[in-house]
Design a protein around this motif. Sequence first.
Motif, PDB file in Angstrom:
ATOM      1  N   ALA A 150      -2.118   4.712  -5.541  1.00 37.80           N
ATOM      2  CA  ALA A 150      -3.146   5.761  -5.405  1.00 37.80           C
ATOM      3  C   ALA A 150      -2.489   7.133  -5.579  1.00 37.80           C
ATOM      4  O   ALA A 150      -1.270   7.234  -5.750  1.00 37.80           O
ATOM      5  N   THR A 151      -3.281   8.164  -5.513  1.00 39.58           N
ATOM      6  CA  THR A 151      -2.712   9.509  -5.682  1.00 39.58           C
ATOM      7  C   THR A 151      -1.924   9.864  -4.419  1.00 39.58           C
ATOM      8  O   THR A 151      -2.119   9.248  -3.361  1.00 39.58           O
ATOM      9  N   GLU A 152      -1.084  10.867  -4.540  1.00 39.91           N
ATOM     10  CA  GLU A 152      -0.252  11.276  -3.396  1.00 39.91           C
ATOM     11  C   GLU A 152      -1.137  11.595  -2.181  1.00 39.91           C
ATOM     12  O   GLU A 152      -0.873  11.148  -1.067  1.00 39.91           O
ATOM     13  N   GLU A 153      -2.211  12.315  -2.418  1.00 37.94           N
ATOM     14  CA  GLU A 153      -3.055  12.734  -1.300  1.00 37.94           C
ATOM     15  C   GLU A 153      -3.760  11.536  -0.645  1.00 37.94           C
ATOM     16  O   GLU A 153      -3.792  11.417   0.584  1.00 37.94           O
ATOM     17  N   VAL A 154      -4.299  10.669  -1.483  1.00 38.42           N
ATOM     18  CA  VAL A 154      -5.018   9.500  -0.943  1.00 38.42           C
ATOM     19  C   VAL A 154      -4.028   8.582  -0.222  1.00 38.42           C
ATOM     20  O   VAL A 154      -4.314   8.068   0.872  1.00 38.42           O
ATOM     21  N   ASN A 155      -2.852   8.416  -0.807  1.00 41.12           N
ATOM     22  CA  ASN A 155      -1.838   7.561  -0.205  1.00 41.12           C
ATOM     23  C   ASN A 155      -1.464   8.094   1.192  1.00 41.12           C
ATOM     24  O   ASN A 155      -1.405   7.337   2.163  1.00 41.12           O
ATOM     25  N   ARG A 156      -1.262   9.408   1.265  1.00 39.59           N
ATOM     26  CA  ARG A 156      -0.864  10.010   2.552  1.00 39.59           C
ATOM     27  C   ARG A 156      -1.982   9.827   3.590  1.00 39.59           C
ATOM     28  O   ARG A 156      -1.725   9.425   4.717  1.00 39.59           O
ATOM     29  N   LYS A 157      -3.206  10.077   3.140  1.00 43.84           N
ATOM     30  CA  LYS A 157      -4.361   9.922   4.049  1.00 43.84           C
ATOM     31  C   LYS A 157      -4.487   8.480   4.550  1.00 43.84           C
ATOM     32  O   LYS A 157      -4.752   8.236   5.722  1.00 43.84           O
TER      33      LYS A 157
ATOM     34  N   LEU B  23       1.991  -1.388  14.010  1.00 39.05           N
ATOM     35  CA  LEU B  23       2.465  -1.702  12.655  1.00 39.05           C
ATOM     36  C   LEU B  23       3.508  -0.655  12.260  1.00 39.05           C
ATOM     37  O   LEU B  23       3.349   0.526  12.565  1.00 39.05           O
ATOM     38  N   HIS B  24       4.551  -1.117  11.613  1.00 38.30           N
ATOM     39  CA  HIS B  24       5.583  -0.180  11.187  1.00 38.30           C
ATOM     40  C   HIS B  24       5.351   0.167   9.711  1.00 38.30           C
ATOM     41  O   HIS B  24       5.308  -0.738   8.860  1.00 38.30           O
ATOM     42  N   VAL B  25       5.158   1.443   9.422  1.00 35.93           N
ATOM     43  CA  VAL B  25       5.008   1.845   8.022  1.00 35.93           C
ATOM     44  C   VAL B  25       6.414   1.965   7.434  1.00 35.93           C
ATOM     45  O   VAL B  25       7.171   2.875   7.755  1.00 35.93           O
ATOM     46  N   ALA B  26       6.741   0.992   6.568  1.00 42.99           N
ATOM     47  CA  ALA B  26       8.104   0.941   6.021  1.00 42.99           C
ATOM     48  C   ALA B  26       8.324   2.074   5.019  1.00 42.99           C
ATOM     49  O   ALA B  26       9.456   2.509   4.805  1.00 42.99           O
ATOM     50  N   GLY B  27       7.236   2.520   4.415  1.00 38.77           N
ATOM     51  CA  GLY B  27       7.343   3.604   3.446  1.00 38.77           C
ATOM     52  C   GLY B  27       6.074   3.704   2.640  1.00 38.77           C
ATOM     53  O   GLY B  27       5.157   2.882   2.788  1.00 38.77           O
ATOM     54  N   ARG B  28       6.004   4.734   1.826  1.00 38.80           N
ATOM     55  CA  ARG B  28       4.824   4.924   0.981  1.00 38.80           C
ATOM     56  C   ARG B  28       5.228   5.697  -0.258  1.00 38.80           C
ATOM     57  O   ARG B  28       6.207   6.457  -0.254  1.00 38.80           O
ATOM     58  N   HIS B  29       4.472   5.480  -1.338  1.00 39.81           N
ATOM     59  CA  HIS B  29       4.744   6.200  -2.589  1.00 39.81           C
ATOM     60  C   HIS B  29       3.447   6.204  -3.390  1.00 39.81           C
ATOM     61  O   HIS B  29       2.745   5.198  -3.429  1.00 39.81           O
ATOM     62  N   HIS B  30       3.157   7.319  -4.036  1.00 36.24           N
ATOM     63  CA  HIS B  30       1.944   7.362  -4.877  1.00 36.24           C
ATOM     64  C   HIS B  30       2.111   6.414  -6.077  1.00 36.24           C
ATOM     65  O   HIS B  30       3.207   5.882  -6.299  1.00 36.24           O
ATOM     66  N   GLY B  31       1.054   6.230  -6.821  1.00 36.36           N
ATOM     67  CA  GLY B  31       1.084   5.201  -7.867  1.00 36.36           C
ATOM     68  C   GLY B  31       1.220   5.719  -9.285  1.00 36.36           C
ATOM     69  O   GLY B  31       0.958   4.979 -10.236  1.00 36.36           O
ATOM     70  N   PHE B  32       1.623   6.970  -9.431  1.00 36.70           N
ATOM     71  CA  PHE B  32       1.684   7.510 -10.787  1.00 36.70           C
ATOM     72  C   PHE B  32       3.136   7.734 -11.206  1.00 36.70           C
ATOM     73  O   PHE B  32       3.636   8.833 -11.248  1.00 36.70           O
ATOM     74  N   PHE B  33       3.799   6.611 -11.463  1.00 35.74           N
ATOM     75  CA  PHE B  33       5.203   6.639 -11.877  1.00 35.74           C
ATOM     76  C   PHE B  33       5.361   5.636 -13.022  1.00 35.74           C
ATOM     77  O   PHE B  33       4.470   4.799 -13.250  1.00 35.74           O
TER      78      PHE B  33
ATOM     79  N   VAL C 157       0.200  -3.101  -3.270  1.00 38.09           N
ATOM     80  CA  VAL C 157       0.425  -2.412  -4.540  1.00 38.09           C
ATOM     81  C   VAL C 157      -0.928  -2.057  -5.156  1.00 38.09           C
ATOM     82  O   VAL C 157      -1.665  -2.932  -5.625  1.00 38.09           O
ATOM     83  N   ALA C 158      -1.253  -0.779  -5.122  1.00 29.48           N
ATOM     84  CA  ALA C 158      -2.562  -0.310  -5.600  1.00 29.48           C
ATOM     85  C   ALA C 158      -2.365   0.585  -6.812  1.00 29.48           C
ATOM     86  O   ALA C 158      -2.480   1.806  -6.721  1.00 29.48           O
ATOM     87  N   LEU C 159      -2.048  -0.038  -7.934  1.00 27.28           N
ATOM     88  CA  LEU C 159      -1.822   0.741  -9.164  1.00 27.28           C
ATOM     89  C   LEU C 159      -2.924   0.482 -10.177  1.00 27.28           C
ATOM     90  O   LEU C 159      -2.809   0.896 -11.326  1.00 27.28           O
ATOM     91  N   GLY C 160      -3.974  -0.239  -9.758  1.00 23.22           N
ATOM     92  CA  GLY C 160      -5.049  -0.597 -10.683  1.00 23.22           C
ATOM     93  C   GLY C 160      -4.588  -1.674 -11.655  1.00 23.22           C
ATOM     94  O   GLY C 160      -3.429  -2.093 -11.660  1.00 23.22           O
ATOM     95  N   LEU C 161      -5.521  -2.116 -12.452  1.00 23.89           N
ATOM     96  CA  LEU C 161      -5.271  -3.183 -13.435  1.00 23.89           C
ATOM     97  C   LEU C 161      -4.890  -2.514 -14.763  1.00 23.89           C
ATOM     98  O   LEU C 161      -5.574  -1.561 -15.137  1.00 23.89           O
ATOM     99  N   PRO C 162      -3.880  -2.853 -15.461  1.00 24.93           N
ATOM    100  CA  PRO C 162      -2.980  -4.003 -15.273  1.00 24.93           C
ATOM    101  C   PRO C 162      -1.681  -3.626 -14.573  1.00 24.93           C
ATOM    102  O   PRO C 162      -0.828  -4.474 -14.373  1.00 24.93           O
ATOM    103  N   ARG C 163      -1.528  -2.333 -14.206  1.00 23.16           N
ATOM    104  CA  ARG C 163      -0.213  -1.870 -13.757  1.00 23.16           C
ATOM    105  C   ARG C 163       0.305  -2.598 -12.513  1.00 23.16           C
ATOM    106  O   ARG C 163       1.498  -2.881 -12.408  1.00 23.16           O
ATOM    107  N   GLN C 164      -0.598  -2.882 -11.576  1.00 16.26           N
ATOM    108  CA  GLN C 164      -0.089  -3.456 -10.323  1.00 16.26           C
ATOM    109  C   GLN C 164       0.537  -4.836 -10.524  1.00 16.26           C
ATOM    110  O   GLN C 164       1.612  -5.127  -9.998  1.00 16.26           O
TER     111      GLN C 164
END
Length: 244
Positions: A114-121, A133-143, A164-171
């Motif tokens: 997802a986008t940086e903002e949506v991911n953070r939210k 729950l332990h958040v191990a980490g996060r990263h936006h999906g535009f790489f 993994v939320a990168l949409g189809l087919p990227r994920q």
Amino acid sequence: MNNHLDTVQIMHLDFINTTKENFLNNVLHTHLHNEEKCFIVTGNPEIAMRAREDKQYRAAVDTADYVIPDGAGILIAAKYMKQPMQERVAGYDVMRDLLAYANDRKLSCYFLGATEEVNRKAVIEVEREYLDLHVAGRHHGFFDLDDTSVVEEVRASGADIVLVALGLPRQELWIARHFDAFDKGVFMGVGGSIDVLAGEVKRAPDFWIRLNLEWLYRLLKQPFRYKRIVKVAEFMLRVFLKKS
Ligand code: UDP
């Protein structure tokens, strides 16, 4: 792999045929308990059509351990083929259960996409709702899919669950391409679910879901998705005409 579950083959994809409860309690929880990695594809008609038309994508989904019957169209197709499925296993519900299970067992989850903002939210919402729950980490999906720094970051996080939320087919391409680099982790392509966690997109009310009309609700809310519906229609037609 898909060790011990019944499957129904639709358009050359082997969908698991079991209840959501069995899949969670006896399959995914065991993977988590044993720290045995696995790759879940949230299967729907669009994915089946994409795999039909795109060799690289087919090769990626063919490496999945489990393809779950997420879309209503898959259940209709299975019924038509006289191999009815036990029930729909919605990706969103599986994701929610994994988060709840991780919360109970103090496991960790990485949020990729997802986008940086949506991911953070989304992560803020998750931390609010799942206190243990332990958040191990996060990263936006535009790489770039070949960006090894993202792979290394996820690997080093040691996450038990990687959404993994990168949409189809990227994920699916990302998971398949880098799966060997990981020692552990339940990897799941979750499409727009990080947007739902963030509260940016609402899931259909239960009434629509029960009537198998979640797709129609989404179409009415996001009419720009109409092209996807055309693919779903083509999928249904191919199943009815036995032209997979
Ligand atoms: N997305 C992403 N990177 C991309 C394309 C999409 O992180 O390169 C995210 C997008 O922001 C959204 C999610 O993937 O959070 C799902 O996107 P979409 O609704 O297009 O995919 P679908 O769920 O229909 O597969």
